[in-house]
Scaffold this active site. Sequence first.
Site, PDB file in Angstrom:
ATOM      1  N   HIS A   1      25.531  44.599 -18.890  1.00 40.41           N
ATOM      2  CA  HIS A   1      25.840  46.015 -19.163  1.00 40.41           C
ATOM      3  C   HIS A   1      24.793  46.666 -20.070  1.00 40.41           C
ATOM      4  O   HIS A   1      25.120  47.517 -20.904  1.00 40.41           O
ATOM      5  CB  HIS A   1      27.225  46.158 -19.802  1.00 40.41           C
ATOM      6  CG  HIS A   1      28.336  45.588 -18.996  1.00 40.41           C
ATOM      7  ND1 HIS A   1      28.948  46.280 -17.971  1.00 40.41           N
ATOM      8  CD2 HIS A   1      28.952  44.376 -19.044  1.00 40.41           C
ATOM      9  CE1 HIS A   1      29.896  45.530 -17.431  1.00 40.41           C
ATOM     10  NE2 HIS A   1      29.909  44.366 -18.065  1.00 40.41           N
TER      11      HIS A   1
ATOM     12  N   ASN B   1      35.872  47.285 -15.735  1.00 40.46           N
ATOM     13  CA  ASN B   1      34.844  47.630 -14.759  1.00 40.46           C
ATOM     14  C   ASN B   1      35.389  48.673 -13.794  1.00 40.46           C
ATOM     15  O   ASN B   1      36.545  49.093 -13.908  1.00 40.46           O
ATOM     16  CB  ASN B   1      34.403  46.385 -13.977  1.00 40.46           C
ATOM     17  CG  ASN B   1      33.619  45.399 -14.825  1.00 40.46           C
ATOM     18  OD1 ASN B   1      32.755  45.786 -15.604  1.00 40.46           O
ATOM     19  ND2 ASN B   1      33.916  44.120 -14.682  1.00 40.46           N
TER      20      ASN B   1
END
Length: 495
Positions: free
Chosen positions: A55, A128
Amino acid sequence: MSNNKKLTSLFGAPVSDRENSMTAGPRGPLLMQDWYFLEQMAHFDREVIPERRMHAKGSGAFGTFTVTNDITQYTSASIFSEVGKQTEMFARFSTVAGERGAADAERDIRGFALKFYTDEGNWDLVGNNTPVFFFRDPKLFASLNHAIKRDPRTNMRSAQNNWDFWTSLPEALHQVTILMTDRGIPKGFRNMHGFGSHTYSMYNDKGERVWVKFHHRTQQGIENLQPDEAARTIAEDRESSQRDLFEAIENKDYPKWKTYIQVMTEEQARNHKDNPFDLTKVWYKGDYPLIEVGEWELNRNPDNYFQDVEQAAFAPTNIVPGIDFSPDRMLQGRLFSYGDAQRYRLGVNHWQIPVNQPKGVGIENICPFSRDGQMRILDNNQGGSTHYYPNSEGAFEDQPEFKKPGLKVEGEAYEYDFREDDDNYFEQPGRLFRLQSKEQQERIFENTANEMQGTTLEVQHRHIRHCYKADSEYGKGVAKALGIDINDVDLEVKD
């Protein structure tokens, strides 16, 4: 007379010349006593902090969460205590596999992390844009990272490494299928749903517990990019999703999401056909319908990206009374890894960085037992107050009224094989495949073939076999797109 601010050193001394170094004569060497040059370069050499291992490329914004439905029968959390209650929040969206300079429009999962500044402390809900994950045991975390990132020899992304890892785990097919659908490349962060993914728990003021899953549904509508559109977007603007989010907020076109929960009782969990804490599976909405909780709006861009987005730190250990964890192995693993990664990246006192401070409580009301550490800059390091417990002054008193209800656990300590407990890998990806239209199914085939370029025949056969077990048409379609005769694939091998 200029009204511009005057240049100083980091410690406030006036700088007489910002362009010309101090030298021994007009053409002589630099002098080490040019303190401003030394300060500038020393700081520049240390500007970049470690990027997130996953990320790394992200965007964020501040906003407001508003309760729209009463769920106090499930939770005593103050954030949900009454309809209409508002709580400040921060959201960070991201890609997963790419580095900090990666393009936004790549086929990849998107991170979806939320921080709520509640009046009982910060609550971080990490997730997510997909409701599942590639596997269900955190011992595989590091290997996933290695497989989807750069090859140690070539320093290039490797489809072979990626797909070899994925196809070695039959439980990964559900996540892989989602990634190969149209939703594998969202048009932007504003146009995608989000999920807490893990199973969490809630408990009410009677100590009654339920298991929950969180869903965040975009109010802007789902929009995705086809591969050719994504390629053009990357060529024209590598920050397409970040730009879209930032400009929408600047133009007061504030994006919104509605938050829902699915609820499963402890009795239902005991009788559930699959492990209800398995991150590779969803709970069917027909059995566990969505219950509306609230709506949140992002309405303020950060004033400084590094300060508020790059230094934002999320950890699922940041919870509040009324919300708790579950036996989900992946969640249990993240309880350690997230906080540990932030302590490495930002330091042990990263909770004092403005974006991470417990704004809803007030920094002046924080009474931690922890002291010292690099960059302890706020709260006067608790001054000269008592720093041990127990003590005679009553400092650091417990708050027993916030004890959680007990969770019954049983069994011997052992490395239990998930596959012996549940090998139902293919039901849900097959069902997902059949929910797609014929055109969408064809795009899954095409996307899969494109993404698998550069992989070995062994890996391709393995994936075809998994797809076939989920749905025969799924396997046949992928085989055809790869130019492989389905009759040449051993479909009975148990991977």
